[in-house]
Design a protein around this motif. Structure first.
Motif, PDB file in Angstrom:
ATOM      1  N   HIS A 100       0.816  -1.213   0.000  1.00 30.64           N
ATOM      2  CA  HIS A 100       0.000   0.000   0.000  1.00 30.64           C
ATOM      3  C   HIS A 100       0.851   1.264   0.000  1.00 30.64           C
ATOM      4  CE1 HIS A 100      -2.696  -3.096   1.545  1.00 30.64           C
ATOM      5  NE2 HIS A 100      -3.650  -2.394   0.983  1.00 30.64           N
ATOM      6  N   ARG A 153      -5.224  16.553 -15.236  1.00 31.43           N
ATOM      7  CA  ARG A 153      -4.605  15.478 -16.026  1.00 31.43           C
ATOM      8  C   ARG A 153      -3.152  15.776 -16.382  1.00 31.43           C
ATOM      9  NH1 ARG A 153      -8.859  12.731 -18.965  1.00 31.43           N
ATOM     10  NH2 ARG A 153     -10.831  13.688 -18.449  1.00 31.43           N
ATOM     11  N   THR A 154      -2.677  16.966 -16.041  1.00 40.47           N
ATOM     12  CA  THR A 154      -1.283  17.284 -16.355  1.00 40.47           C
ATOM     13  C   THR A 154      -0.367  16.585 -15.350  1.00 40.47           C
ATOM     14  OG1 THR A 154      -1.251  19.215 -14.919  1.00 40.47           O
ATOM     15  CG2 THR A 154      -1.916  19.577 -17.209  1.00 40.47           C
ATOM     16  N   GLU A 155       0.930  16.668 -15.604  1.00 37.36           N
ATOM     17  CA  GLU A 155       1.903  16.042 -14.702  1.00 37.36           C
ATOM     18  C   GLU A 155       1.787  16.616 -13.294  1.00 37.36           C
ATOM     19  OE1 GLU A 155       5.138  15.301 -18.306  1.00 37.36           O
ATOM     20  OE2 GLU A 155       5.482  16.891 -16.856  1.00 37.36           O
ATOM     21  N   ALA A 211       2.645   6.789 -14.412  1.00 36.48           N
ATOM     22  CA  ALA A 211       2.996   8.133 -14.887  1.00 36.48           C
ATOM     23  C   ALA A 211       3.669   8.926 -13.771  1.00 36.48           C
ATOM     24  CB  ALA A 211       1.747   8.862 -15.384  1.00 36.48           C
ATOM     25  N   MET A 212       3.221   8.699 -12.522  1.00 38.25           N
ATOM     26  CA  MET A 212       3.885   9.334 -11.377  1.00 38.25           C
ATOM     27  C   MET A 212       5.324   8.842 -11.259  1.00 38.25           C
ATOM     28  SD  MET A 212       2.222  11.547  -9.635  1.00 38.25           S
ATOM     29  CE  MET A 212       3.376  11.601  -8.251  1.00 38.25           C
ATOM     30  N   ALA A 213       5.481   7.524 -11.391  1.00 37.96           N
ATOM     31  CA  ALA A 213       6.798   6.912 -11.183  1.00 37.96           C
ATOM     32  C   ALA A 213       7.767   7.255 -12.308  1.00 37.96           C
ATOM     33  CB  ALA A 213       6.657   5.405 -11.052  1.00 37.96           C
ATOM     34  N   ASP A 273      -3.836  10.791  -2.131  1.00 43.64           N
ATOM     35  CA  ASP A 273      -4.025   9.344  -2.129  1.00 43.64           C
ATOM     36  C   ASP A 273      -2.916   8.649  -1.344  1.00 43.64           C
ATOM     37  OD1 ASP A 273      -4.831   6.804  -2.686  1.00 43.64           O
ATOM     38  OD2 ASP A 273      -4.913   7.051  -4.845  1.00 43.64           O
ATOM     39  N   ASN A 274      -1.677   9.015  -1.616  1.00 41.20           N
ATOM     40  CA  ASN A 274      -0.536   8.354  -0.977  1.00 41.20           C
ATOM     41  C   ASN A 274       0.649   9.326  -0.966  1.00 41.20           C
ATOM     42  OD1 ASN A 274       1.573   6.776  -0.159  1.00 41.20           O
ATOM     43  ND2 ASN A 274       1.023   5.025  -1.419  1.00 41.20           N
ATOM     44  N   GLY A 322       3.737   1.784  -1.583  1.00 40.66           N
ATOM     45  CA  GLY A 322       4.416   2.084  -2.836  1.00 40.66           C
ATOM     46  C   GLY A 322       3.514   2.447  -3.993  1.00 40.66           C
ATOM     47  N   THR A 323       2.206   2.302  -3.804  1.00 44.65           N
ATOM     48  CA  THR A 323       1.263   2.553  -4.900  1.00 44.65           C
ATOM     49  C   THR A 323       0.079   3.361  -4.373  1.00 44.65           C
ATOM     50  OG1 THR A 323       0.272   0.406  -4.381  1.00 44.65           O
ATOM     51  CG2 THR A 323       1.787   0.470  -6.241  1.00 44.65           C
ATOM     52  N   ALA A 324      -0.593   4.069  -5.264  1.00 43.03           N
ATOM     53  CA  ALA A 324      -1.742   4.882  -4.869  1.00 43.03           C
ATOM     54  C   ALA A 324      -3.037   4.177  -5.284  1.00 43.03           C
ATOM     55  CB  ALA A 324      -1.667   6.259  -5.502  1.00 43.03           C
ATOM     56  N   ALA A 325      -3.850   3.816  -4.290  1.00 45.32           N
ATOM     57  CA  ALA A 325      -4.999   2.937  -4.509  1.00 45.32           C
ATOM     58  C   ALA A 325      -6.096   3.564  -5.378  1.00 45.32           C
ATOM     59  CB  ALA A 325      -5.590   2.519  -3.164  1.00 45.32           C
ATOM     60  N   LYS A 326      -6.311   4.862  -5.207  1.00 41.00           N
ATOM     61  CA  LYS A 326      -7.463   5.478  -5.879  1.00 41.00           C
ATOM     62  C   LYS A 326      -7.118   5.984  -7.268  1.00 41.00           C
ATOM     63  CE  LYS A 326      -8.527   7.304  -1.689  1.00 41.00           C
ATOM     64  NZ  LYS A 326      -8.784   8.501  -0.901  1.00 41.00           N
ATOM     65  N   MET A 327      -5.919   5.642  -7.727  1.00 43.30           N
ATOM     66  CA  MET A 327      -5.541   6.023  -9.080  1.00 43.30           C
ATOM     67  C   MET A 327      -5.317   4.764  -9.917  1.00 43.30           C
ATOM     68  SD  MET A 327      -3.507   9.530  -8.596  1.00 43.30           S
ATOM     69  CE  MET A 327      -1.915   8.848  -8.704  1.00 43.30           C
ATOM     70  N   GLU A 352      -1.931   5.880 -14.175  1.00 40.45           N
ATOM     71  CA  GLU A 352      -1.608   7.102 -13.428  1.00 40.45           C
ATOM     72  C   GLU A 352      -0.474   6.866 -12.439  1.00 40.45           C
ATOM     73  OE1 GLU A 352      -5.990   9.280 -13.577  1.00 40.45           O
ATOM     74  OE2 GLU A 352      -5.548   7.853 -11.994  1.00 40.45           O
ATOM     75  N   ASN A 353      -0.495   5.703 -11.791  1.00 41.28           N
ATOM     76  CA  ASN A 353       0.590   5.364 -10.875  1.00 41.28           C
ATOM     77  C   ASN A 353       1.927   5.332 -11.607  1.00 41.28           C
ATOM     78  OD1 ASN A 353       0.114   4.244  -7.857  1.00 41.28           O
ATOM     79  ND2 ASN A 353      -1.775   4.073  -9.039  1.00 41.28           N
ATOM     80  N   ALA A 402      -0.172  14.138 -18.343  1.00 40.73           N
ATOM     81  CA  ALA A 402       0.619  13.199 -17.543  1.00 40.73           C
ATOM     82  C   ALA A 402       0.882  11.907 -18.307  1.00 40.73           C
ATOM     83  CB  ALA A 402      -0.099  12.906 -16.225  1.00 40.73           C
ATOM     84  N   MET A 415       4.227   7.860  -1.251  1.00 45.76           N
ATOM     85  CA  MET A 415       4.627   7.465  -2.596  1.00 45.76           C
ATOM     86  C   MET A 415       5.014   8.695  -3.426  1.00 45.76           C
ATOM     87  SD  MET A 415       2.427   5.918  -5.737  1.00 45.76           S
ATOM     88  CE  MET A 415       2.220   7.488  -6.561  1.00 45.76           C
TER      89      MET A 415
END
Lengths: 281, 305
Positions: free
Chosen positions: A97, B161-163, A111-113, B173-174, A99-104, A108-109, A125, B177
């Motif tokens: 939990h 929706r952008t970066e 793209a964050m990484a 959310d987290n 290392g990852t975002a549950a509601k995305m 999207e996860n 993104a 992370m």
């Protein structure tokens, strides 16, 4: 980059928790450690030995005390906070939990990484090109996640989330990969999948990795270097040659000699063949 | 009881209200849902937007500029709340209450007295009423609000929706992370809370121009109204994806305002409005918990902050 260059240097790293109270714990005690590029280090030690604290100091969660220094590629990063150090450091936690975002979504996860440690702007993104990249990174898992990019991560199982977390931690190819008992909470089969994948990614990308584990068998079979910690100090440091013929019994003896104490961690001794360790918390 | 023309008027009026208060609900959605930052600044920043608009318009400033200034003032209010939280580590709830209370005095200072009439001033709605076909009060209110809502929706739908927008959403959310991915979560929090209060103040500024006056107490309970709208939108439409979530919040505001308008028409005392709204939110928050309790699921203790 030469293979033997010191990628990461720790100098006199100390960390004390609850300083000045009866609960004072010396989690790290003047640690010096040189990590070469390409080292894949298994880190073992009993509860409270300082393994997780060591990873936290490398990641920049807390600064070292009393003038301790951290260098990445000879650059002093001691003063950089966690998010500023993210460029160098990818991390997989024990709890999927974290290392990852549950509601995305998976997309999207990822793209964050993907942009770990890079400036983020007002571009979209994700796009077709990035989706293809994510798809390609998920295929080797063999879990079918590549076809579920739009699924919310909260709908995945713990094992799937941890596999995703591993892919996310390595997606931007950081110099250092920190694995904090990352298979400890997984069932044996999933643990094996994630472990195989770890070996594969570390080898393929020639990453430098520290893998904390409670499991001696695992520590012997994986990685090309092994360090054992006890009471905030590194008491055993073995290279690949010394590690190759070692048995768990040898490790226990080495520990007792190095620490001057009898080895009493049931977690390590009772279940040597089981890859599932227990919590470090 | 309700004549067809009355029904039409109620629907139209609620649609207009759903849009102008919808900006506020979008702000509440940004803080409470997207950032998981319980922000009560809203009651103050709503009035702040209205006060800034009123004073500027009375001074003869172009109403569109005045409306933009309201948005800017709201951004500043949100900036203060989020700085108190991220840089001084004051819990979000308390930080936002502090700013909300402080804003009461600031709003009074801006206005100079507890209420200001705007009836004969040039507002965005009085300008809209001069356009052909928009002479009727309800029509020009509705069209003016709709144009603004479309602009706000398009900007938010693009930004989230952008970066940077993605990092902002992930922060709620987290957070761990997100920091691990190299994002300063203090900055995303500051950006989100400021934007949210900008939207709330925009709502206040638009409402002030539509109703033709500003009262220093007009913000009381606005946070609860926003929450009610968000909860209704989520419950009715169960939206997935950024665009649908934003639309659901606007639709939820519309439904809330419609229910209130009908209740008032049916004889509910206007003074009871806040009580009923509060009861609505309590029910909406309690029902999921009670359902789990009946199913004997384990639940963590209620958070105190």
């Amino acid at each position: 980059m030469s293979e033997n260059k010191n990628l990461l240097k720790l100098r006199r790293i100390s960390k004390v928790f609850s300083k000045g109270t009866v609960d004072q714990v010396r989690a790290l005690d003047k640690i010096n450690l040189d990590i070469n590029s390409g080292d894949y280090i298994a880190v073992i030690g009993s509860n409270g030995a300082g393994k997780t604290t060591l990873l936290n100091v490398i990641a920049g969660v807390y600064p070292p005390e009393n003038g301790g220094k951290i260098f990445v590629n000879d650059r002093d990063v001691t003063g950089l906070s966690e998010y500023r150090r993210a460029h160098y450091v990818g991390r997989v936690y024990q709890d999927p939990h974290v290392g990852t975002a549950a509601k995305m979504t998976i997309e999207e996860n990822m793209a964050m990484a993907l942009l770990r440690g890079q400036p983020r702007g007002l571009r979209a993104a994700s796009n077709k090109q990035r989706r293809d990249l994510f798809h390609g990174a998920l295929v080797p898992l063999g879990l079918g996640l590549e076809n579920r990019l739009a699924a919310l991560v909260g709908t995945l199982s713990g094992g799937q989330r941890q596999a995703l977390a591993l892919v996310m931690a390595t997606l931007s190819k950081p110099a250092i990969l920190l694995l904090d008992e990352h298979i400890a909470t997984l069932d044996p089969r999933t643990a094996q999948i994630v472990l195989d994948l770890t070996d594969m990614v570390v080898t393929r990308e020639k990453m430098t990795a520290l893998m904390v584990t409670h499991n001696m068998e695992l520590a012997l079979r994986h990685g090309n270097r092994l360090i054992m910690m006890h009471k905030g100090r590194i008491v055993v440091d073995m290279n690949q040659q010394r590690k190759a013929d070692l048995t768990i019994h040898d490790l226990v003896v080495a520990f007792e000699r190095a620490s001057g104490e009898e080895f009493v961690d049931d977690n390590v001794l009772l279940r040597p063949g089981n890859v599932v360790g227990t919590s470090d918390l | 009881m309700l004549e067809p023309t009355v029904v039409g008027h109620l629907l139209g009026f609620s649609a207009y209200e759903g849009l102008v208060y919808g900006f506020l609900a979008l702000g509440v959605y940004l803080t409470f849902r997207v950032l998981a930052f319980p922000d009560l600044t809203v009651d103050g920043s709503f009035v702040l937007g209205a006060a800034v608009v009123a004073v500027l318009i009375i001074d003869g400033v172009n109403p569109f500029l005045a409306t933009l200034a309201a948005l800017g003032a709201g951004l500043c209010a949100g900036l203060v709340t989020s700085l108190l939280n991220t840089k001084l580590r004051i819990p979000a709830l308390l930080a936002s209450i502090l700013v909300m209370v402080a804003l009461y005095s600031i709003n009074l200072r801006i206005m100079g007295r507890p209420n200001l009439p705007l009836l004969r001033e040039v507002t965005i709605f009085s300008l809209a009423s001069q356009l052909p076909g928009l002479e009727t009060r309800l029509v020009y209110q509705l069209v003016g609000a709709a144009v603004l809502a479309v602009i706000v929706f398009l900007i938010l739908n693009w930004f989230l929706r952008t970066e940077i927008g993605l990092a902002l959403r992930a922060t709620g959310d987290n957070e761990q992370m997100v920091r691990g991915a190299g994002v300063d979560t203090d900055k995303t929090t500051i950006l989100g809370v400021s934007t949210a209060n900008g939207l709330v103040a925009l709502s206040g500024g638009v409402v002030a121009q539509a109703q033709g006056f500003v009262d220093v107490n007009m913000g009381i309970g606005m946070i609860i109204m926003g929450l009610a709208a968000v909860i209704i939108g989520e419950a009715l439409f169960r939206p997935k994806g950024v665009a649908r979530l934003l639309l659901a919040v606007l639709a939820g505001t519309f439904v809330y305002r419609l229910v209130i308008s009908v209740a008032l028409r049916l004889g509910m005392a206007p003074g009871d409005l806040k009580l009923i709204t509060a009861a609505l939110v309590i029910i909406a928050l309690a029902v999921p918990y009670l359902q789990k309790k009946i199913r004997r699921e384990w639940l963590p203790p209620a958070p105190r902050w």
